[in-house]
Design an enzyme around this catalytic site. Structure first.
Site, mmCIF file in Angstrom:
data_model
loop_
_atom_site.group_PDB
_atom_site.id
_atom_site.type_symbol
_atom_site.label_atom_id
_atom_site.label_comp_id
_atom_site.label_asym_id
_atom_site.label_seq_id
_atom_site.Cartn_x
_atom_site.Cartn_y
_atom_site.Cartn_z
ATOM 1 N N CYS A 337 0.799 -1.236 0.000
ATOM 2 C CA CYS A 337 0.000 0.000 0.000
ATOM 3 C C CYS A 337 0.833 1.289 0.000
ATOM 4 C CB CYS A 337 -0.989 0.035 1.153
ATOM 5 S SG CYS A 337 -1.304 -1.503 1.988
ATOM 6 N N ARG A 366 6.799 -10.947 5.921
ATOM 7 C CA ARG A 366 6.405 -10.669 7.299
ATOM 8 C C ARG A 366 6.999 -11.736 8.191
ATOM 9 N NH1 ARG A 366 0.063 -9.271 6.149
ATOM 10 N NH2 ARG A 366 0.493 -7.686 4.588
ATOM 11 N N GLN A 384 0.852 -11.140 -2.802
ATOM 12 C CA GLN A 384 -0.554 -10.737 -2.757
ATOM 13 C C GLN A 384 -1.030 -10.350 -4.146
ATOM 14 O OE1 GLN A 384 0.006 -7.464 0.054
ATOM 15 N NE2 GLN A 384 -1.215 -8.591 1.540
ATOM 16 N N ASP A 386 -2.608 -7.891 -5.070
ATOM 17 C CA ASP A 386 -2.995 -6.655 -4.420
ATOM 18 C C ASP A 386 -3.482 -5.611 -5.421
ATOM 19 O OD1 ASP A 386 -3.356 -5.290 -2.134
ATOM 20 O OD2 ASP A 386 -1.237 -5.011 -1.640
ATOM 21 N N HIS A 388 -4.979 -1.263 -5.195
ATOM 22 C CA HIS A 388 -5.492 -0.139 -4.421
ATOM 23 C C HIS A 388 -6.257 0.778 -5.355
ATOM 24 C CE1 HIS A 388 -2.226 -1.728 -1.922
ATOM 25 N NE2 HIS A 388 -3.116 -1.528 -0.974
ATOM 26 N N LYS A 472 -15.200 -2.560 6.120
ATOM 27 C CA LYS A 472 -14.762 -3.512 5.097
ATOM 28 C C LYS A 472 -15.799 -4.582 4.831
ATOM 29 C CE LYS A 472 -12.436 -6.462 8.432
ATOM 30 N NZ LYS A 472 -11.402 -7.444 8.664
ATOM 31 N N HIS A 518 -8.411 -1.084 -0.368
ATOM 32 C CA HIS A 518 -7.459 -2.194 -0.543
ATOM 33 C C HIS A 518 -8.299 -3.409 -0.913
ATOM 34 C CE1 HIS A 518 -4.530 -0.209 2.378
ATOM 35 N NE2 HIS A 518 -5.676 0.279 2.796
#
Ligand SMILES: [Zn+2]
Ligand SMILES: [Zn+2]
Length: 646
Positions: A337, A366, A384, A386, A388, A472, A518
């Site tokens: 992000c 992580r 991910q 991912d 945005h 969310k 996200h």
């Protein structure tokens, strides 16, 4: 009289001092028989707790998650008693309910236990359960509580009590057994009809590897023996479908101690599978107006200080990398992000340019404790899917609908048809917990609920479950074994646009903050492949499976023809290989079955003469002789039945 409000809004008037069980009785005898636990206002109470004031009461049975929790938590007391009786001098620490069953962490001192001891412990626990002992809560002073455990030399409980406030300490008694406990029990031990120790494992006291290692005893219990039997069968099936086992058998991924734990290595077949998943999503995303971006695997520490990730996770994550000369500090990217925010920040946008949708298959790192690592579901490095979305508050509803469409497309194409959605909103009584204006929150929550409604989703609204930075929507998917997985979060964020000072020029010519969404329909490719393996047992949808067919020549003589067939399959874009080993067709078929290859194409004398192939489906169905064109039509038809166009 006091007023007790039930979840459906009905109000029961009862005498002060009435218990949840009394309230249940006033509704129906049947309900009273099944009530095992309750919640009064915001706290879990016993079904025998006297209610003294007006309030909201929820009654739980075995069929509620909270009911199961009370059942399993109570069972952990029973197991603890059994252990204490069988192994005198052991020290009990904590014993909570978990998603499936419960555990108790025990310092066994000089004793050790292993699988062969389980039946004895289970027998003892059942004997105790049959005594129908009531669970009774009582308050104890801190002094008395400490004295009780000091006498037993139980330093663990003493440490727990040291951290509690005098006046808030309670013990739970049943039979001759006492435990430090906050409450939340079933009425008596007699309801537990089946109890099973599932495994033992090492666990550090308070999860800290500097502390003593204890033995964690995992167990589960049920109100009926046949429920335990069904559960154990399910566990057996889950073992067969374990993605770690299937991943090895299907040659998809591996781990190497030399590379490092929790860092998956994708083998060629696994990499091809990933690539196909990525292409599938990229294609749909392109149609949905996303633009691909690429960002590095590391970023300056400052970036994550700005985003707030450093303050939140910095200490418990991989530590900064230092450059040799100027001592700059970089972090392994824990999320994409902040990088995407900086991409947004490179050019000024007007409201007419929005929404901007940046997508990236971004690999993040992580730190997870080694004990927490598990196959592909808990790893230290993962990719991910991912993206945005930066939009105006007014665009939230349509953006949410787009993301829901995309998520439904992903779930549908991969054979997940059993799912619900959860919309997580604010706790209206704790406004101080959330950042961003009330007006924006109202707008966003309404936008999500409207989108879920308009898309006909089966959804629930959970108040208080939103993150501090925005509401969310999560998809909760049930797999083939009935287990729930959270998949495809769509999260509104008011925080990062603020922290990164993101703006756009509105129609009023003033600068405004965009809203950020996200979203990741797969979550991560690693976890998704794990879930897919366990859901399908390795029988992936035909469009996705690495190898769709295998050509099996009956003997060496037919190898030339087999190659011709393979060539022709390749021209039809069917992924196939030849098994030309000098083995019997029977053996080749058995191995192809194990590898879960959907189609086996047998070629021998007759097939070669007629220019056909004999088609056998995974699982045994004989589809007879076809030519390659006919076979290709069959494959296309099956693919089109699962992979719809987006
Ligand atoms: Zn308890
Ligand atoms: Zn994000």
């Amino acid at each position: 009289m006091i007023n007790i409000t039930l979840p459906d809004g009905a109000v029961k008037q009862v005498e002060p001092g009435s218990t949840p069980l009394d309230v249940a009785k006033s509704i129906s005898e049947g309900l009273a028989r099944n009530v095992i636990s309750a919640k009064f206002n915001d706290s879990i109470v016993e079904s025998s707790t006297p209610l003294e004031t007006d309030g909201a009461l929820t009654l739980y049975t075995w069929n509620n998650d909270e009911g199961k929790k009370a059942f399993w938590h109570s069972s952990s007391h029973v197991i603890a008693q059994a252990l204490e009786e069988l192994y005198p001098g052991i020290k009990l620490t904590i014993g909570p309910a978990i998603e499936n069953g419960f555990y108790y962490d025990v310092d066994f001192g000089e004793h050790t236990i292993s699988e062969k001891d389980f039946p004895t412990i289970e027998k003892k626990a059942l004997e105790i359960a049959r005594g129908k002992h009531d669970f009774k809560m009582r308050e104890v002073s801190k002094v008395d509580a400490l004295a009780y455990y000091k006498k037993q030399n139980n330093t663990y409980k003493v440490e727990l009590i040291d951290n509690l406030t005098d006046g808030e300490i309670t013990f739970c008694d049943h039979s001759s057994f006492t435990d430090l406990c906050r409450g939340g029990h079933i009425p008596n031990t007699g309801i537990i009809k089946a109890i099973k120790i599932l495994s033992v494992a090492g666990a550090y006291w308070r999860g800290d590897e500097n502390n003593k290692q204890l033995t964690r005893v995992y167990g589960i219990s049920f109100p009926k023996q046949k429920e335990l039997t069904a559960y154990l069968e399910l566990l057996e099936e889950a073992k067969k479908r374990d993605h770690r086992k299937l991943g090895k058998e299907l040659e998809l991924f591996t781990f190497s101690q030399k590379v490092g734990q929790g860092l998956p290595l994708w083998l060629p077949k696994g990499a091809a599978l990933r690539e196909r998943l990525e292409d599938f999503l990229k294609k749909a995303q392109k149609k949905a107006g996303y633009e691909m971006v690429v960002t590095p695997h590391i970023g300056q520490k400052e970036l994550y200080v700005t985003s707030g990730h450093y303050a939140k996770y910095g200490e418990d994550s991989f530590q900064p990398i230092h450059t040799p000369k100027q001592d700059e500090e970089f972090l392994l990217k824990p999320m994409n992000c902040p990088h995407h925010c900086e991409i947004y920040n490179t050019s000024p946008f007007s409201y007419k340019d929005l929404p901007k949708r940046y997508a990236e298959f971004g690999t993040v790192y992580r730190y997870e404790q080694s004990g927490e690592l598990h196959g592909l579901t808990r790893v230290r490095g993962f990719t991910q899917d991912d993206a945005h979305i930066f939009c105006t508050p007014d665009q939230l509803n349509s953006e949410f609908k787009n993301v829901i469409d995309l998520s439904l497309y992903v779930l549908g194409s991969l054979g997940f048809d059993n799912f619900t959605a959860q919309v997580s909103v604010r706790d209206l009584e704790k406004p101080e917990k959330y950042i961003g204006s009330v007006e924006n929150w109202e707008k966003a929550e309404q936008a999500i609920i409207d989108a879920a409604e308009e898309k006909g989703l089966n959804y629930v609204v959970e108040s208080g479950e939103a993150a501090f930075y925005g509401p969310k929507l999560d998809f909760m998917v049930k797999d083939a074994l009935g287990r729930n997985w959270q998949l495809g979060t769509i999260q509104v964020d008011y925080n990062l646009p603020e922290r990164f000072d993101l703006t756009y020029k509105g129609s009023d010519n003033e600068l405004h903050r965009p809203v950020m969404i996200h979203r990741a329909p797969f979550g991560s490719l690693e976890r998704f492949v794990a879930l897919l393996l366990e859901h399908t047992g390795g029988n992936f949808p035909l469009w996705l499976i690495p190898q769709q067919a295998i050509v099996l020549p009956v003997s060496e003589k037919h190898e030339k023809y087999a190659e011709k067939v393979l060539n022709s399959l390749e021209n039809h874009e069917i992924r196939a290989l030849i098994d030309s080993r000098n083995e019997t067709v029977g053996k080749k078929i058995r191995e192809a079955e194990l590898k879960k290859i959907p189609f086996m194409l047998i070629v021998g004398e007759n097939e070669e003469a007629a220019e056909t192939i004999s088609v056998r489906k995974h699982g045994g169905d004989d589809l007879g002789s076809l030519n390659v064109d006919q076979f290709s039509d069959l494959v296309s038809k099956e693919i089109n039945s699962t992979l719809k166009s987006f």
